[in-house]
Design a protein around this motif. Sequence first.
Motif, PDB file in Angstrom:
ATOM      1  N   ARG A 120      -1.960 -57.429   9.028  1.00  0.00           N
ATOM      2  CA  ARG A 120      -2.871 -57.102  10.308  1.00  0.00           C
ATOM      3  C   ARG A 120      -4.111 -56.937  10.406  1.00  0.00           C
ATOM      4  O   ARG A 120      -4.900 -57.124  11.479  1.00  0.00           O
ATOM      5  CB  ARG A 120      -1.825 -56.153  11.132  1.00  0.00           C
ATOM      6  N   VAL A 121      -4.730 -56.193   9.607  1.00  0.00           N
ATOM      7  CA  VAL A 121      -6.264 -55.959   9.420  1.00  0.00           C
ATOM      8  C   VAL A 121      -7.131 -56.350   8.367  1.00  0.00           C
ATOM      9  O   VAL A 121      -6.857 -56.687   7.330  1.00  0.00           O
ATOM     10  CB  VAL A 121      -6.232 -54.294   9.529  1.00  0.00           C
ATOM     11  N   HIS A 122      -8.121 -56.317   8.514  1.00  0.00           N
ATOM     12  CA  HIS A 122      -9.256 -56.835   7.372  1.00  0.00           C
ATOM     13  C   HIS A 122      -9.104 -55.852   6.300  1.00  0.00           C
ATOM     14  O   HIS A 122      -8.931 -54.711   6.671  1.00  0.00           O
ATOM     15  CB  HIS A 122     -10.666 -57.022   7.914  1.00  0.00           C
ATOM     16  N   PRO A 123      -9.317 -56.180   5.366  1.00  0.00           N
ATOM     17  CA  PRO A 123      -9.250 -55.283   3.953  1.00  0.00           C
ATOM     18  C   PRO A 123     -10.360 -54.297   4.048  1.00  0.00           C
ATOM     19  O   PRO A 123      -9.994 -53.112   3.730  1.00  0.00           O
ATOM     20  CB  PRO A 123      -9.550 -56.056   2.851  1.00  0.00           C
ATOM     21  N   GLY A 124     -11.323 -54.220   4.850  1.00  0.00           N
ATOM     22  CA  GLY A 124     -12.369 -53.278   5.133  1.00  0.00           C
ATOM     23  C   GLY A 124     -12.065 -52.286   6.357  1.00  0.00           C
ATOM     24  O   GLY A 124     -12.743 -51.298   6.397  1.00  0.00           O
ATOM     25  N   HIS A 125     -10.805 -52.654   6.666  1.00  0.00           N
ATOM     26  CA  HIS A 125     -10.416 -51.531   7.708  1.00  0.00           C
ATOM     27  C   HIS A 125     -10.412 -50.199   7.418  1.00  0.00           C
ATOM     28  O   HIS A 125      -9.863 -50.072   6.253  1.00  0.00           O
ATOM     29  CB  HIS A 125      -9.354 -52.153   8.734  1.00  0.00           C
ATOM     30  N   PRO A 126     -10.733 -49.140   8.314  1.00  0.00           N
ATOM     31  CA  PRO A 126     -10.784 -47.634   7.592  1.00  0.00           C
ATOM     32  C   PRO A 126      -9.429 -47.417   7.319  1.00  0.00           C
ATOM     33  O   PRO A 126      -9.103 -46.749   6.379  1.00  0.00           O
ATOM     34  CB  PRO A 126     -11.243 -46.862   8.915  1.00  0.00           C
ATOM     35  N   ARG A 127      -8.071 -47.637   8.094  1.00  0.00           N
ATOM     36  CA  ARG A 127      -7.002 -47.378   7.653  1.00  0.00           C
ATOM     37  C   ARG A 127      -6.562 -48.095   6.222  1.00  0.00           C
ATOM     38  O   ARG A 127      -5.797 -47.452   5.532  1.00  0.00           O
ATOM     39  CB  ARG A 127      -5.921 -47.789   8.775  1.00  0.00           C
ATOM     40  N   PHE A 128      -6.969 -49.275   6.163  1.00  0.00           N
ATOM     41  CA  PHE A 128      -6.585 -49.947   4.731  1.00  0.00           C
ATOM     42  C   PHE A 128      -7.331 -49.183   3.792  1.00  0.00           C
ATOM     43  O   PHE A 128      -6.668 -48.618   2.780  1.00  0.00           O
ATOM     44  CB  PHE A 128      -7.059 -51.320   4.927  1.00  0.00           C
ATOM     45  N   ARG A 129      -8.642 -48.816   4.074  1.00  0.00           N
ATOM     46  CA  ARG A 129      -9.214 -47.902   3.050  1.00  0.00           C
ATOM     47  C   ARG A 129      -8.425 -46.741   2.741  1.00  0.00           C
ATOM     48  O   ARG A 129      -8.505 -46.152   1.561  1.00  0.00           O
ATOM     49  CB  ARG A 129     -10.826 -47.838   3.253  1.00  0.00           C
ATOM     50  N   ASP A 130      -8.331 -45.787   3.861  1.00  0.00           N
ATOM     51  CA  ASP A 130      -7.503 -44.638   3.606  1.00  0.00           C
ATOM     52  C   ASP A 130      -6.295 -44.895   2.770  1.00  0.00           C
ATOM     53  O   ASP A 130      -5.956 -44.196   1.971  1.00  0.00           O
ATOM     54  CB  ASP A 130      -6.939 -44.067   5.184  1.00  0.00           C
ATOM     55  N   GLY A 131      -5.432 -45.608   2.997  1.00  0.00           N
ATOM     56  CA  GLY A 131      -4.305 -46.077   2.167  1.00  0.00           C
ATOM     57  C   GLY A 131      -4.446 -46.262   0.630  1.00  0.00           C
ATOM     58  O   GLY A 131      -3.853 -45.991  -0.013  1.00  0.00           O
ATOM     59  N   ARG A 132      -5.569 -47.175   0.541  1.00  0.00           N
ATOM     60  CA  ARG A 132      -5.893 -47.180  -0.900  1.00  0.00           C
ATOM     61  C   ARG A 132      -6.407 -45.801  -1.623  1.00  0.00           C
ATOM     62  O   ARG A 132      -5.932 -45.830  -2.871  1.00  0.00           O
ATOM     63  CB  ARG A 132      -6.881 -48.489  -0.987  1.00  0.00           C
ATOM     64  N   GLU A 133      -7.018 -45.251  -0.922  1.00  0.00           N
ATOM     65  CA  GLU A 133      -7.414 -43.897  -1.360  1.00  0.00           C
ATOM     66  C   GLU A 133      -6.232 -43.064  -1.636  1.00  0.00           C
ATOM     67  O   GLU A 133      -6.215 -42.350  -2.704  1.00  0.00           O
ATOM     68  CB  GLU A 133      -8.471 -43.561  -0.593  1.00  0.00           C
ATOM     69  N   LEU A 134      -5.489 -42.954  -0.611  1.00  0.00           N
ATOM     70  CA  LEU A 134      -4.092 -42.253  -0.777  1.00  0.00           C
ATOM     71  C   LEU A 134      -3.344 -42.836  -1.989  1.00  0.00           C
ATOM     72  O   LEU A 134      -3.017 -41.734  -2.945  1.00  0.00           O
ATOM     73  CB  LEU A 134      -3.383 -42.104   0.457  1.00  0.00           C
ATOM     74  N   LEU A 135      -3.241 -43.787  -2.230  1.00  0.00           N
ATOM     75  CA  LEU A 135      -2.627 -44.509  -3.438  1.00  0.00           C
ATOM     76  C   LEU A 135      -3.098 -43.998  -4.589  1.00  0.00           C
ATOM     77  O   LEU A 135      -2.497 -43.704  -5.728  1.00  0.00           O
ATOM     78  CB  LEU A 135      -2.408 -45.727  -3.143  1.00  0.00           C
ATOM     79  N   GLY A 136      -4.389 -44.059  -4.731  1.00  0.00           N
ATOM     80  CA  GLY A 136      -5.333 -43.712  -5.770  1.00  0.00           C
ATOM     81  C   GLY A 136      -5.043 -42.258  -6.095  1.00  0.00           C
ATOM     82  O   GLY A 136      -4.806 -41.876  -7.261  1.00  0.00           O
ATOM     83  N   ARG A 137      -4.797 -41.308  -5.236  1.00  0.00           N
ATOM     84  CA  ARG A 137      -4.525 -40.152  -5.379  1.00  0.00           C
ATOM     85  C   ARG A 137      -3.139 -39.661  -5.927  1.00  0.00           C
ATOM     86  O   ARG A 137      -2.863 -38.887  -6.811  1.00  0.00           O
ATOM     87  CB  ARG A 137      -4.963 -39.253  -4.281  1.00  0.00           C
ATOM     88  N   ILE A 138      -2.404 -40.523  -5.225  1.00  0.00           N
ATOM     89  CA  ILE A 138      -0.784 -40.254  -5.703  1.00  0.00           C
ATOM     90  C   ILE A 138      -0.709 -40.806  -7.110  1.00  0.00           C
ATOM     91  O   ILE A 138       0.248 -40.148  -7.789  1.00  0.00           O
ATOM     92  CB  ILE A 138       0.066 -41.064  -4.730  1.00  0.00           C
ATOM     93  N   THR A 139      -1.184 -42.033  -7.411  1.00  0.00           N
ATOM     94  CA  THR A 139      -0.817 -42.502  -8.933  1.00  0.00           C
ATOM     95  C   THR A 139      -2.025 -41.942  -9.826  1.00  0.00           C
ATOM     96  O   THR A 139      -1.710 -42.480 -11.019  1.00  0.00           O
ATOM     97  CB  THR A 139      -0.922 -43.997  -8.723  1.00  0.00           C
ATOM     98  N   GLY A 140      -2.927 -41.289  -9.484  1.00  0.00           N
ATOM     99  CA  GLY A 140      -3.846 -40.864 -10.506  1.00  0.00           C
ATOM    100  C   GLY A 140      -4.895 -41.911 -10.750  1.00  0.00           C
ATOM    101  O   GLY A 140      -5.413 -41.709 -11.986  1.00  0.00           O
ATOM    102  N   GLY A 141      -5.211 -42.721  -9.960  1.00  0.00           N
ATOM    103  CA  GLY A 141      -5.909 -43.784 -10.057  1.00  0.00           C
ATOM    104  C   GLY A 141      -5.480 -44.794 -11.050  1.00  0.00           C
ATOM    105  O   GLY A 141      -6.188 -46.111 -11.126  1.00  0.00           O
ATOM    106  N   ALA A 142      -4.225 -44.877 -11.406  1.00  0.00           N
ATOM    107  CA  ALA A 142      -3.631 -46.082 -12.216  1.00  0.00           C
ATOM    108  C   ALA A 142      -3.402 -47.111 -11.495  1.00  0.00           C
ATOM    109  O   ALA A 142      -3.366 -47.054 -10.322  1.00  0.00           O
ATOM    110  CB  ALA A 142      -2.203 -45.623 -12.986  1.00  0.00           C
TER     111      ALA A 142
END
Length: 58
Positions: free
Chosen positions: A36-58
């Motif tokens: 639904r949104v462009h990959p640069g959208h803030p919520r998309f970015r927030d999700g990727r950052e959270l995934l990185g925190r959850i997985t330890g950057g893996a």
Amino acid sequence: MAGNLDLVTAEALHGLGRREEAEAAVRRALGAFERRVHPGHPRFRDGRELLGRITGGA
């Protein structure tokens, strides 16, 4: 927006230390955002950052 609830749920689960459930929720959110949104959208970015925190950057 689709995916917002999953993202908020993932944040809460991560805060509770429920890593596997948090990871699944954030991946659902990212899937919804991807459709639904462009990959640069803030919520998309927030999700990727959270995934990185959850997985330890893996």
